[in-house]
Scaffold this motif. Structure first.
Motif, PDB file in Angstrom:
ATOM      1  N   TYR A  85       1.249   4.614  11.606  1.00 32.33           N
ATOM      2  CA  TYR A  85       2.248   5.166  10.685  1.00 32.33           C
ATOM      3  C   TYR A  85       2.142   4.495   9.315  1.00 32.33           C
ATOM      4  O   TYR A  85       2.095   5.157   8.280  1.00 32.33           O
ATOM      5  CB  TYR A  85       3.655   4.977  11.281  1.00 32.33           C
ATOM      6  CG  TYR A  85       4.780   5.267  10.326  1.00 32.33           C
ATOM      7  CD1 TYR A  85       5.095   6.572   9.972  1.00 32.33           C
ATOM      8  CD2 TYR A  85       5.524   4.233   9.782  1.00 32.33           C
ATOM      9  CE1 TYR A  85       6.132   6.837   9.087  1.00 32.33           C
ATOM     10  CE2 TYR A  85       6.563   4.497   8.895  1.00 32.33           C
ATOM     11  CZ  TYR A  85       6.860   5.796   8.549  1.00 32.33           C
ATOM     12  OH  TYR A  85       7.880   6.050   7.675  1.00 32.33           O
ATOM     13  N   TYR A  86       2.094   3.179   9.315  1.00 34.12           N
ATOM     14  CA  TYR A  86       2.029   2.400   8.081  1.00 34.12           C
ATOM     15  C   TYR A  86       0.823   2.807   7.239  1.00 34.12           C
ATOM     16  O   TYR A  86       0.942   3.031   6.031  1.00 34.12           O
ATOM     17  CB  TYR A  86       1.964   0.921   8.460  1.00 34.12           C
ATOM     18  CG  TYR A  86       2.170  -0.050   7.336  1.00 34.12           C
ATOM     19  CD1 TYR A  86       3.442  -0.447   6.972  1.00 34.12           C
ATOM     20  CD2 TYR A  86       1.092  -0.604   6.651  1.00 34.12           C
ATOM     21  CE1 TYR A  86       3.646  -1.366   5.951  1.00 34.12           C
ATOM     22  CE2 TYR A  86       1.287  -1.522   5.633  1.00 34.12           C
ATOM     23  CZ  TYR A  86       2.557  -1.898   5.286  1.00 34.12           C
ATOM     24  OH  TYR A  86       2.758  -2.803   4.283  1.00 34.12           O
ATOM     25  N   GLU A  87      -0.333   2.908   7.882  1.00 33.02           N
ATOM     26  CA  GLU A  87      -1.548   3.309   7.172  1.00 33.02           C
ATOM     27  C   GLU A  87      -1.417   4.720   6.612  1.00 33.02           C
ATOM     28  O   GLU A  87      -1.834   4.987   5.482  1.00 33.02           O
ATOM     29  CB  GLU A  87      -2.760   3.220   8.103  1.00 33.02           C
ATOM     30  CG  GLU A  87      -3.174   1.787   8.408  1.00 33.02           C
ATOM     31  CD  GLU A  87      -4.303   1.710   9.435  1.00 33.02           C
ATOM     32  OE1 GLU A  87      -5.044   2.714   9.608  1.00 33.02           O
ATOM     33  OE2 GLU A  87      -4.431   0.647  10.064  1.00 33.02           O
ATOM     34  N   LYS A  88      -0.843   5.615   7.379  1.00 31.48           N
ATOM     35  CA  LYS A  88      -0.662   7.001   6.939  1.00 31.48           C
ATOM     36  C   LYS A  88       0.257   7.063   5.721  1.00 31.48           C
ATOM     37  O   LYS A  88      -0.009   7.794   4.764  1.00 31.48           O
ATOM     38  CB  LYS A  88      -0.101   7.844   8.089  1.00 31.48           C
ATOM     39  CG  LYS A  88      -0.047   9.308   7.816  1.00 31.48           C
ATOM     40  CD  LYS A  88      -1.437   9.897   7.849  1.00 31.48           C
ATOM     41  CE  LYS A  88      -1.370  11.405   7.712  1.00 31.48           C
ATOM     42  NZ  LYS A  88      -2.665  11.969   7.356  1.00 31.48           N
ATOM     43  N   VAL A  89       1.344   6.307   5.756  1.00 33.38           N
ATOM     44  CA  VAL A  89       2.303   6.295   4.647  1.00 33.38           C
ATOM     45  C   VAL A  89       1.624   5.890   3.340  1.00 33.38           C
ATOM     46  O   VAL A  89       1.893   6.464   2.283  1.00 33.38           O
ATOM     47  CB  VAL A  89       3.492   5.355   4.950  1.00 33.38           C
ATOM     48  CG1 VAL A  89       4.300   5.037   3.696  1.00 33.38           C
ATOM     49  CG2 VAL A  89       4.381   5.958   6.019  1.00 33.38           C
ATOM     50  N   PHE A  90       0.736   4.916   3.386  1.00 35.33           N
ATOM     51  CA  PHE A  90       0.137   4.385   2.171  1.00 35.33           C
ATOM     52  C   PHE A  90      -1.137   5.105   1.732  1.00 35.33           C
ATOM     53  O   PHE A  90      -1.760   4.720   0.745  1.00 35.33           O
ATOM     54  CB  PHE A  90      -0.073   2.870   2.295  1.00 35.33           C
ATOM     55  CG  PHE A  90       1.218   2.128   2.109  1.00 35.33           C
ATOM     56  CD1 PHE A  90       1.683   1.819   0.843  1.00 35.33           C
ATOM     57  CD2 PHE A  90       2.003   1.792   3.196  1.00 35.33           C
ATOM     58  CE1 PHE A  90       2.891   1.161   0.659  1.00 35.33           C
ATOM     59  CE2 PHE A  90       3.215   1.139   3.028  1.00 35.33           C
ATOM     60  CZ  PHE A  90       3.651   0.822   1.753  1.00 35.33           C
ATOM     61  N   GLU A  91      -1.492   6.200   2.398  1.00 30.37           N
ATOM     62  CA  GLU A  91      -2.615   7.021   1.954  1.00 30.37           C
ATOM     63  C   GLU A  91      -2.226   7.752   0.674  1.00 30.37           C
ATOM     64  O   GLU A  91      -1.042   7.992   0.417  1.00 30.37           O
ATOM     65  CB  GLU A  91      -2.994   8.056   3.017  1.00 30.37           C
ATOM     66  CG  GLU A  91      -3.654   7.478   4.239  1.00 30.37           C
ATOM     67  CD  GLU A  91      -3.950   8.539   5.294  1.00 30.37           C
ATOM     68  OE1 GLU A  91      -3.625   9.741   5.084  1.00 30.37           O
ATOM     69  OE2 GLU A  91      -4.492   8.161   6.344  1.00 30.37           O
ATOM     70  N   GLU A  92      -3.226   8.141  -0.106  1.00 30.17           N
ATOM     71  CA  GLU A  92      -2.975   8.975  -1.278  1.00 30.17           C
ATOM     72  C   GLU A  92      -2.309  10.264  -0.817  1.00 30.17           C
ATOM     73  O   GLU A  92      -2.669  10.825   0.216  1.00 30.17           O
ATOM     74  CB  GLU A  92      -4.286   9.307  -1.995  1.00 30.17           C
ATOM     75  CG  GLU A  92      -4.961   8.121  -2.663  1.00 30.17           C
ATOM     76  CD  GLU A  92      -4.375   7.775  -4.022  1.00 30.17           C
ATOM     77  OE1 GLU A  92      -3.751   8.640  -4.653  1.00 30.17           O
ATOM     78  OE2 GLU A  92      -4.549   6.617  -4.440  1.00 30.17           O
ATOM     79  N   GLY A  93      -1.348  10.714  -1.548  1.00 29.82           N
ATOM     80  CA  GLY A  93      -0.651  11.954  -1.217  1.00 29.82           C
ATOM     81  C   GLY A  93       0.005  12.483  -2.474  1.00 29.82           C
ATOM     82  O   GLY A  93      -0.575  12.419  -3.557  1.00 29.82           O
ATOM     83  N   ALA A  94       1.216  12.976  -2.345  1.00 26.57           N
ATOM     84  CA  ALA A  94       1.960  13.423  -3.526  1.00 26.57           C
ATOM     85  C   ALA A  94       2.166  12.247  -4.477  1.00 26.57           C
ATOM     86  O   ALA A  94       2.236  12.423  -5.691  1.00 26.57           O
ATOM     87  CB  ALA A  94       3.296  14.024  -3.106  1.00 26.57           C
TER      88      ALA A  94
END
Length: 111
Positions: free
Chosen positions: A31-40
């Motif tokens: 989850y943590y890694e996913k949150v800090f991926e480039e996104g909006a």
């Protein structure tokens, strides 16, 4: 160096939390890694948010980690301090707005 309750070396041990609860630890880190991926939001913006929140929740490990992360992402000291002040303003406002509850209770009890 002065002794503190928080040992800066413990930050490097964070990944070991999975040793006592492998499934939940792995889910957290996924989850943590996913949150800090480039996104909006960019990774740089997320780092500034994380730095501000780190101060609001008063986590010295997070402050260390996101100060370093911010430097690596080219965030200036002025941007970092502005983010910290933004978090402080929100935290202060949240404390003060609860004063309305006190005012309401006082008015009710003093009638």
């Amino acid at each position: 160096m002065a002794k503190t309750y928080y040992n800066p070396d413990d930050l490097r041990k964070f990944g070991k939390i999975t040793e006592w609860s492998e499934e939940l630890g792995a889910k957290f880190f996924d989850y943590y890694e996913k949150v800090f991926e480039e996104g909006a939001l960019s990774a740089r913006e997320k780092s500034l948010i994380a730095l501000a929140v780190s101060h609001v929740v008063k986590c010295p490990y997070c402050i260390d980690a996101y100060t370093k992360d911010g430097l690596q992402k080219g965030i200036t000291k002025e941007e970092m301090m502005e983010a910290v002040h933004t978090g402080a303003a929100i935290e202060s406002g949240a404390t003060l707005v609860h004063g309305v509850q006190m005012m309401n209770k006082y008015d009710k009890l003093s009638m």
